[in-house]
Design a protein around this motif. Structure first.
Motif, short mmCIF file in Angstrom:
data_model
loop_
_atom_site.label_atom_id
_atom_site.label_comp_id
_atom_site.label_asym_id
_atom_site.label_seq_id
_atom_site.Cartn_x
_atom_site.Cartn_y
_atom_site.Cartn_z
N ARG A 36 19.69 29.64 62.38
CA ARG A 36 19.52 30.02 63.79
C ARG A 36 18.04 30.35 63.91
O ARG A 36 17.52 31.19 63.19
CB ARG A 36 20.41 31.21 64.11
N HIS A 93 23.44 40.32 69.47
CA HIS A 93 22.92 41.65 69.13
C HIS A 93 21.82 42.12 70.08
O HIS A 93 21.34 43.24 69.95
CB HIS A 93 22.36 41.61 67.70
N TYR A 128 14.10 41.78 62.03
CA TYR A 128 13.41 40.64 62.65
C TYR A 128 11.90 40.72 62.40
O TYR A 128 11.11 40.01 63.03
CB TYR A 128 13.76 40.53 64.13
C1 NOJ Z 1 15.05 37.56 69.12
C2 NOJ Z 1 15.98 38.39 68.29
O1 NOJ Z 1 17.30 38.04 68.59
C3 NOJ Z 1 15.64 39.83 68.60
O2 NOJ Z 1 16.59 40.72 68.08
C4 NOJ Z 1 14.26 40.10 68.09
O3 NOJ Z 1 13.85 41.40 68.47
C5 NOJ Z 1 13.25 39.09 68.63
N1 NOJ Z 1 13.73 37.74 68.65
C6 NOJ Z 1 12.00 39.11 67.80
O4 NOJ Z 1 12.26 38.56 66.53
#
Ligand code: NOJ
Length: 540
Positions: free
Chosen positions: A198, A316, A63
């Motif tokens: 998404r 997740h 991410y």
């Molecule tokens: C939401 C994501 O689902 C998560 O896993 C991530 O740490 C944060 N956004 C930052 O991108």
């Protein structure tokens, strides 16, 4: 509302790092995903939400993206990705890519440039601010991953904003060129034939950090309309926004087709129910089923024809739902099937998170050295400093930590569950010899076949997609509702508890659609539901 393919499918989320390793480096990869497409076809799903596969230094497991148009080395190559898309499309499975554009990695070329100085052309792609009068941080905005959201940059004497880790600098959506660069990148993927996006923490892109505004900023919807026009608007794609603070009214702004923004959003109101109000997710309280019913019912009813729900228990970032609100011991199978039936019978597009379909459970740790997740580790250190006891913190990690969902999938009962021939990047749950895909496929009564049946029922019965929702008045721990469509009426009855519960209805059973135990339901009058019992009947 014009009917759309993304209303009719079930979506399956892949977290690639933990799905299937093909080359023995202990990390899941794209070839591993290709190998298991037949399994997903067997489950029957119509789309995959694929967590990030882009190039990334992995501060936050992908991410934190350093190149949106390249694939992470550990996951494979762009050729592998093209093959994955082609193989998925052959099986009528669309691939929804994770779009992480609230921030990039600090190793993205844009940020490397931006850091070179105040007059660099990329400077304004990110959010910078001068120190406060005392030389400290510009204000008290906090990062989701603990501590301040501001990081000092020596060279320019300014701070940059990071609402997540300091290796995830926030993009400045006020900058038109930056927005255009994001749209170009999205079109690059659309041209490859993906099924949609998404949109990671999309509610944050309208932020005005110096005024303390992060979520739901004033220009948020303007940006989304612009994005829609510049990218997916003319394509038949699924777009789902991750929107933590959404209420039904806000969800309608995003997902009312007339407004040309997104297909749907992930709302998290029910997810917060086991968190003490006003505190952090780590501050636990038991979930109140009566409240859960109220909230889910509100979402079922209030979107009406001006929005569309997404339905999920897991992803997740969240603990495994059977460990959280089900019973992952004595009633693991019953409660997993009950949660599945309850969710898939509601109105909206259902999402299955990898491993949910075989009833995977949380993986408790006893020491922080077993944790991999940045959010967990930062919170642990912060709370230790604040005087919390180790046991207290480990308890909340075991209840809510993100690693729970990120343990590798066990494909069989062999070494490392057949996930890898090497050493897995994070240990498998110790119960993998019992809970694995091969065991699930071998057992006709397994959780897997309940999911498979729910997915098939959805294809065969428009009532599951389009039917109206009506809550039935029951004791707190029984969650029951009707769906009704074109004169057809289904009654869904579930027991959300470890105890027997009373239920009664005057309806006459015409047909049993699905149930989670072997005793066929024959009458609805004065029933005693067994713990976690769930069934759906067509009624007259
Ligand atoms: C939401 C994501 O689902 C998560 O896993 C991530 O740490 C944060 N956004 C930052 O991108």
């Amino acid at each position: 509302m014009k009917k759309k393919w993304w209303q009719e499918v079930v979506v399956y989320q892949i977290y690639p790092r933990s799905f299937k390793d093909s080359n023995g480096d202990g990390i899941g990869d794209i070839r591993g995903m290709i190998d298991e497409l037949d399994y997903l076809e067997k489950l029957g799903i119509g789309a995959i939400w694929l967590s990030p596969v882009y190039q990334s230094p992995n501060d936050d497991n992908g991410y934190d993206i350093s190149d949106y148009e390249a694939i992470m080395d550990e996951f494979g190559t762009m050729e592998d990705m093209d093959e994955f898309l082609a193989e998925a499309n052959k099986r009528n499975i669309k691939v929804v890519m994770d779009l992480v554009v609230n921030h990039t990695s600090d190793e993205h070329q844009w940020f490397i440039e931006a850091k070179k100085g105040k007059d660099n052309p990329y400077r304004d792609y990110y959010v910078w601010a001068d120190p406060a009068e005392d030389g400290g941080v510009p204000n008290d905005l906090r990062s989701t991953f603990s501590g301040t959201a501001w990081e000092f940059d020596e060279l320019s004497g300014q701070y940059y904003l990071h609402l997540f880790s300091k290796k995830q600098p926030d993009l400045n959506w006020e900058n038109e060129e930056m927005r255009q660069a994001v749209y170009d990148m999205m079109n690059f993927w659309i041209e490859k034939g993906i099924g949609g996006f998404r949109l990671d923490v999309i509610d944050l892109v309208g932020k005005i950090p110096l005024e303390g505004i992060t979520g739901n900023g004033p220009k948020l919807h303007e940006y989304l309309q612009e994005m829609n026009q510049a990218t997916f608007g003319n394509h038949d794609l699924l777009t789902v926004g991750e929107t933590w603070g959404a209420t039904p009214d806000i969800a309608k702004l995003y997902s009312n087709p007339a407004r040309k923004e997104l297909s749907m959003v992930f709302q998290f109101e029910h997810i917060g129910l086991d968190q003490q109000p006003g505190k952090e997710k780590w501050d636990l309280q038991p979930v109140d089923i009566a409240q859960l019913k109220t909230i889910l019912t509100k979402w079922q009813i209030e979107l009406g024809n001006e929005g569309w729900n997404s339905l999920f228990w897991n992803n997740h970032d969240l603990p495994r739902m059977i460990s959280r609100w089900g019973n992952d011991q004595e009633y693991r199978v019953e409660s997993a099937k009950m949660l599945a039936i309850l969710l898939h019978m509601m109105k909206g597009t259902p999402y299955i998170y990898q491993g949910e379909e075989i009833g995977m459970t949380n993986t408790p740790i006893s020491d922080i050295s077993e944790a991999e997740d940045i959010e967990t580790i930062n919170m642990y250190n912060e709370r230790l400093d604040q005087g919390y006891s180790k046991t207290e913190i480990i308890d909340s990690i075991n209840a809510k930590g993100r690693d729970n969902a990120r343990r590798p999938i066990a494909w069989n009962s062999k070494e490392n569950g057949g996930f890898t021939t090497g050493t897995p990047w994070i240990a498998l749950n110790e119960n993998y010899q019992e809970i694995n895909v091969a065991a699930a496929l071998d057992d006709p009564d397994s959780i897997f076949y309940t999911y498979q049946k729910l997915v098939q029922l959805r294809k065969d019965n428009p009532i599951m997609v389009w039917g109206d929702f009506e809550l039935v008045d029951t004791v707190d721990c029984v969650f029951s509702y009707y769906r009704e469509y074109n004169g057809e009426r289904w009654l869904i009855v579930t027991n959300f508890s470890n105890e027997e519960q009373a239920f009664s209805s005057e309806d006459k059973i015409e047909k049993v659609i699905i149930q989670n135990n072997k005793k066929e339901v024959t009458s609805l009058q004065n029933m005693i539901l067994s713990p976690w019992q769930a069934f759906v009947v067509k009624v007259k």
